[in-house]
Enzyme design. Structure first.
Site, PDB file in Angstrom:
ATOM      1  N   HIS A  32       0.821  -1.217   0.000  1.00 20.90           N
ATOM      2  CA  HIS A  32       0.000   0.000   0.000  1.00 20.90           C
ATOM      3  C   HIS A  32       0.855   1.266   0.000  1.00 20.90           C
ATOM      4  O   HIS A  32       0.358   2.340  -0.306  1.00 20.90           O
ATOM      5  CB  HIS A  32      -1.048  -0.014   1.122  1.00 20.90           C
ATOM      6  CG  HIS A  32      -0.542   0.288   2.499  1.00 20.90           C
ATOM      7  ND1 HIS A  32      -0.213  -0.689   3.408  1.00 20.90           N
ATOM      8  CD2 HIS A  32      -0.326   1.456   3.130  1.00 20.90           C
ATOM      9  CE1 HIS A  32       0.169  -0.122   4.538  1.00 20.90           C
ATOM     10  NE2 HIS A  32       0.118   1.180   4.404  1.00 20.90           N
ATOM     11  N   ASP A  64       1.212  -7.695   2.268  1.00 20.72           N
ATOM     12  CA  ASP A  64       1.293  -6.256   1.975  1.00 20.72           C
ATOM     13  C   ASP A  64       2.746  -5.781   1.821  1.00 20.72           C
ATOM     14  O   ASP A  64       3.263  -5.066   2.668  1.00 20.72           O
ATOM     15  CB  ASP A  64       0.587  -5.495   3.103  1.00 20.72           C
ATOM     16  CG  ASP A  64       0.307  -4.048   2.738  1.00 20.72           C
ATOM     17  OD1 ASP A  64       0.888  -3.550   1.755  1.00 20.72           O
ATOM     18  OD2 ASP A  64      -0.483  -3.402   3.456  1.00 20.72           O
ATOM     19  N   SER A  68       3.985   2.070   8.529  1.00 18.48           N
ATOM     20  CA  SER A  68       3.774   1.111   7.452  1.00 18.48           C
ATOM     21  C   SER A  68       5.081   0.858   6.747  1.00 18.48           C
ATOM     22  O   SER A  68       5.782   1.790   6.373  1.00 18.48           O
ATOM     23  CB  SER A  68       2.789   1.661   6.436  1.00 18.48           C
ATOM     24  OG  SER A  68       1.516   1.327   6.834  1.00 18.48           O
TER      25      SER A  68
HETATM   26  N1  ARG Z   1      -4.535   0.392   7.479  1.00 18.87           N
HETATM   27  C1  ARG Z   1      -3.243   0.409   6.860  1.00 18.87           C
HETATM   28  C2  ARG Z   1      -2.649   1.818   6.998  1.00 18.87           C
HETATM   29  O1  ARG Z   1      -3.127   2.634   7.685  1.00 18.87           O
HETATM   30  C3  ARG Z   1      -3.271  -0.071   5.464  1.00 18.87           C
HETATM   31  C4  ARG Z   1      -3.922   0.824   4.482  1.00 18.87           C
HETATM   32  C5  ARG Z   1      -3.937   0.373   3.073  1.00 18.87           C
HETATM   33  N2  ARG Z   1      -4.824  -0.717   2.825  1.00 18.87           N
HETATM   34  C6  ARG Z   1      -6.125  -0.589   2.486  1.00 18.87           C
HETATM   35  N3  ARG Z   1      -6.826  -1.674   2.361  1.00 18.87           N
HETATM   36  N4  ARG Z   1      -6.695   0.563   2.266  1.00 18.87           N
HETATM   37  O2  ARG Z   1      -2.031   2.436   6.187  1.00 18.87           O
HETATM   38  N1  GLU Z   2      -1.098   1.187   7.616  1.00 14.97           N
HETATM   39  C1  GLU Z   2      -0.508   2.235   8.397  1.00 14.97           C
HETATM   40  C2  GLU Z   2       0.443   3.120   7.609  1.00 14.97           C
HETATM   41  O1  GLU Z   2       0.239   3.422   6.475  1.00 14.97           O
HETATM   42  C3  GLU Z   2       0.132   1.637   9.574  1.00 14.97           C
HETATM   43  C4  GLU Z   2      -0.940   1.200  10.425  1.00 14.97           C
HETATM   44  C5  GLU Z   2      -1.092   2.073  11.606  1.00 14.97           C
HETATM   45  O2  GLU Z   2      -1.590   3.207  11.530  1.00 14.97           O
HETATM   46  O3  GLU Z   2      -0.688   1.524  12.614  1.00 14.97           O
HETATM   47  O4  GLU Z   2       1.377   3.652   8.118  1.00 14.97           O
END
Ligand code: ARG
Ligand code: GLU
Length: 723
Positions: free
Chosen positions: A87, A223, A656
């Site tokens: 991502h 990921d 991330s």
């Molecule tokens: N929750 C993760 C973060 O904050 C992954 C985000 C990307 N993935 C998604 N399915 N939108 O960045």
């Molecule tokens: N997916 C998140 C990012 O883009 C990390 C997840 C979080 O916020 O802990 O940094």
């Protein structure tokens, strides 16, 4: 080290409690030795703080880079292979994708260096050194100054310090506040500019579970994506050139094939962006009980519309993939955060602490401190309506794509009106707008935008209290259109040129300064302008003034909290600087009677498989590897292939792509998410449910080697197998 910092450290460490704190904290690498090393070693770490961060020898920090502007990445080979999340590479993978060669969907693998793809604009930033500079930055600052005077003085000191440094150095310097402006550090960095795409798994691996599983454990997402840093022949950072060569790092992470066990010590080293652990209850209430619910509703409305059209047409799905992921991500995060604070009874906990605080301040006869809480209450009372209005503007009005697009023409209008003979500036502006236009129409689908406009304007109008913070077009809809949002939308789209590539191209190609009048009459431009004016005339200024007062109070409150609890160890809120978090591998109980294990396996992918649901499609190739159990050296001792694991490292957005390291400092995982029940850790950490989610590094290797047959990449890595 300067006096102030040693006092600070002493203050923090004197009686650092040696009990395990379950993973809370994002610690400053250069202070690890004083503040954390002992505890980390007691928890199982076998290396030293100096191995993690050193300015005298190569250390782990030499392999951690800020990826782009929002993620972390780590070097995993002698030739500068850079590992981050799928991502995080998403936008760049998307840029190389078309319906014909859709790398986003099908994955991409360079089979030799010549096939690696350049990504203009993408950077990776390496921290060379950090220095405590509080004294220099606060020189000439005194407590009687107004916020504005203080900021000016700090800015002047910062410019002096960084430009002095930069004039004798190839590196860049910047200064950031820590502990809400009670301490300052200078960050010296090297920025790499030739970063090439090496590999990305297909979306049904890299985004397996999609937005449905996002922020959730148990998780089965692969990921990751793989890039490579290139430098000029002398090893220096340089813009893209065919002559550039792979970067030879001072350090790169050895990769462990041993996996992790429950309770194993792990640490995460990366760039957490923003946390707010020391806020008063009033702030937490505004965020979790007012702001989040409003934004959740607005975003949900948009997402439903995106999905409806994406499901019907694959070309629309590609166009809206990044937008959907972006909107959905914080939509879901906000739901988890508000829920988590409620579950912890967080606001009452804060209130209890605040009572204790005020009593302590009164008892110690500190008038300034005892007035902090009532002052916060007053300020957040003032901030609430302003904040609500500006969030509706950003997430409601400005979330309509044509309106946002029109807002980029403000400057052209201004130039044309104020300085019509400045042809050079106007031409430059037109060139910028043309570039923006191309990017906009590449990913634009009008039926979505029309429906979004109708729905968002309704929410904006109905949920915002009437009064000075409402843009005029909302009352036009009520009065002239009888509240018929669809009719108003039709009118806007029948008249605007911002939804039409050909019209806008023609307009820009034949632009003359006096044509700005045409922009001023465009209904989408008018809406953008009404909001822009409202923001400039009222919301923006008011918000800034109130936030300034809040910030300056928060600085005092931070200092006061540290004085009140001299035995506690404090860590500064995340501010996009390099930090170390540490904790233990472990599952958790999300609700009564349910316990989640600490790892997931390929079996779980097969359980979730559903060929009819986009997020859960499994390719034939992965199924075949599963059926033949062809896991090679990537299998766990238990015979299965582990996909992800959970641990109690305190992380946030920006983490991330961060490396997850074992007791020896070897790579065991790549961080990519947190569990939903724990997303309030940006405001309050709860060791019983806050978990970071990582890919098991062996799943990454398995995909590269067995799935993508790009095993040649492993030759440049260092794999560690103990027995
Ligand atoms: N929750 C993760 C973060 O904050 C992954 C985000 C990307 N993935 C998604 N399915 N939108 O960045
Ligand atoms: N997916 C998140 C990012 O883009 C990390 C997840 C979080 O916020 O802990 O940094």
């Amino acid at each position: 080290m300067k006096l102030r910092s040693s006092v600070l450290v002493a203050l923090l460490v004197i009686i650092s409690r040696l009990t395990l704190i379950g993973g809370e904290g994002m610690w400053i690498p250069m202070l690890l030795q004083q503040m954390n090393e002992k505890e980390m070693q007691e928890m199982g770490m076998k290396i030293t703080a100096e191995d993690i961060y050193s300015i005298n020898k190569s250390s782990l920090k030499d392999a951690i880079l800020l990826f782009g502007r929002g993620c972390t990445s780590e070097i995993i080979s002698k030739d500068g292979l850079l590992l981050t999340n799928h991502h995080c590479g998403f936008g760049n993978i998307q840029k190389h994708s078309t319906v014909d060669h859709d790398y986003l969907t099908d994955g991409f693998w360079a089979m030799n260096k010549g096939e690696e793809l350049p990504n203009p604009g993408l950077t990776a930033t390496l921290l060379i050194e950090m220095r405590e500079v509080t004294d220099s930055i606060l020189q000439g600052v005194d407590e009687k100054m107004s916020m504005k005077e203080r900021q000016l003085q700090i800015k002047a000191n910062t410019v002096r310090l960084t430009s002095n440094f930069e004039k004798d150095s190839p590196y860049k310097a910047s200064v950031k506040p820590f502990f809400k402006g009670n301490a300052y550090y200078m960050l010296i960095t090297e920025v790499f500019k030739d970063i090439r795409l090496v590999g990305a798994p297909p979306s049904n691996i890299g985004k397996f579970g999609g937005d449905t599983d996002n922020w959730m454990w148990p998780r089965h997402t692969g990921d990751f994506s793989l890039f490579r840093i290139y430098v000029d022949k002398d090893g220096n950072s340089a813009e893209y050139s065919e002559d550039n060569v792979p970067y030879q790092p001072k350090f790169y992470f050895p990769i462990s094939l041993e996996g992790v066990e429950e309770e194993d010590f792990t640490f995460v080293f990366g760039y957490p962006a923003r946390t707010n652990e020391y806020l008063p209850s009033y702030a937490v209430e505004l965020i979790t009980e007012i702001g989040n619910p409003n934004k959740i509703e607005l975003r949900e409305t948009r997402l439903d519309i995106f999905s409806k059209y994406s499901e019907k047409d694959p070309a629309v799905r590609i166009k809206y993939a990044t937008k959907h992921a972006r909107v959905s991500n914080y939509w879901k995060k906000m739901i988890g955060e508000s829920g988590g604070v409620k579950r912890m009874d967080g606001i009452n906990k804060k209130k209890d602490f605040e009572n204790e605080f005020t009593n302590w301040a009164k008892q110690s006869g500190n008038d300034q401190y005892s007035l902090i809480m009532p002052e916060f209450e007053r300020l957040y009372g003032e901030l609430t309506p302003v904040k609500v209005a500006s969030e509706y503007m950003m997430e409601g009005g400005m979330a309509i794509e044509v309106i946002k697009a029109a807002s980029y023409y403000f400057n052209l209008v201004k130039l044309s009106k104020d300085d019509p003979n400045n042809i050079e500036a106007i031409d430059a502006e037109i060139a910028k707008l043309k570039k923006r236009k191309a990017a906009f129409f590449k990913d634009y689908y009008k039926p979505i935008d029309e429906e979004v406009m109708t729905s968002l304007l309704k929410l904006y109008n109905e949920n915002m209290p009437d009064g000075e913070y409402k843009p005029a077009f909302l009352s036009t809809i009520s009065t002239k259109y009888n509240g018929d949002y669809k009719a108003y939308t039709n009118y806007v789209f029948s008249k605007t040129m911002f939804d039409d590539d050909a019209k806008l191209t023609e307009f820009l190609d034949s632009y003359k300064p006096k044509k700005y009048k045409k922009l001023m009459k465009d209904p989408a431009y008018k809406m953008a302008m009404e909001m822009g004016d409202l923001f400039r005339a009222k919301l923006g200024g008011q918000m800034k003034a109130i936030n300034n007062s809040i910030d300056s109070l928060q600085r005092i409150y931070m200092k006061a909290q540290m004085e009140m609890k001299p035995d506690d160890r404090f860590y500064p809120d995340a501010n996009f600087t390099l930090r170390v978090s540490y904790g233990n591998v472990g599952g958790y109980s999300p609700k009564d009677a349910v316990y989640y294990k600490h790892f997931t396996t390929l079996e779980g992918i097969m359980e979730k498989e559903d060929p009819d649901i986009y997020d859960y499609v499994v390719t034939d190739r992965l199924r075949e590897l599963y059926e033949t159990k062809d896991y090679g050296q990537y299998a766990d001792k238990d015979g299965s292939l582990h996909v992800g694991f959970a641990a109690s490292n305190h992380t946030t957005g920006g983490n991330s792509g961060s490396p997850v390291l074992n007791a020896n400092g070897e790579l065991v995982g790549v961080n990519f998410d947190r569990c939903w029940e724990g997303t309030m850790s940006d405001l309050m950490y709860d060791p019983s449910v806050c978990r970071n989610i990582s890919i098991d590094i062996r799943y990454f290797l398995f995909i590269v080697d067995k799935y993508a047959r790009a095993g040649y990449l492993l030759d440049e890595m260092k794999l560690i197998k103990n027995n």
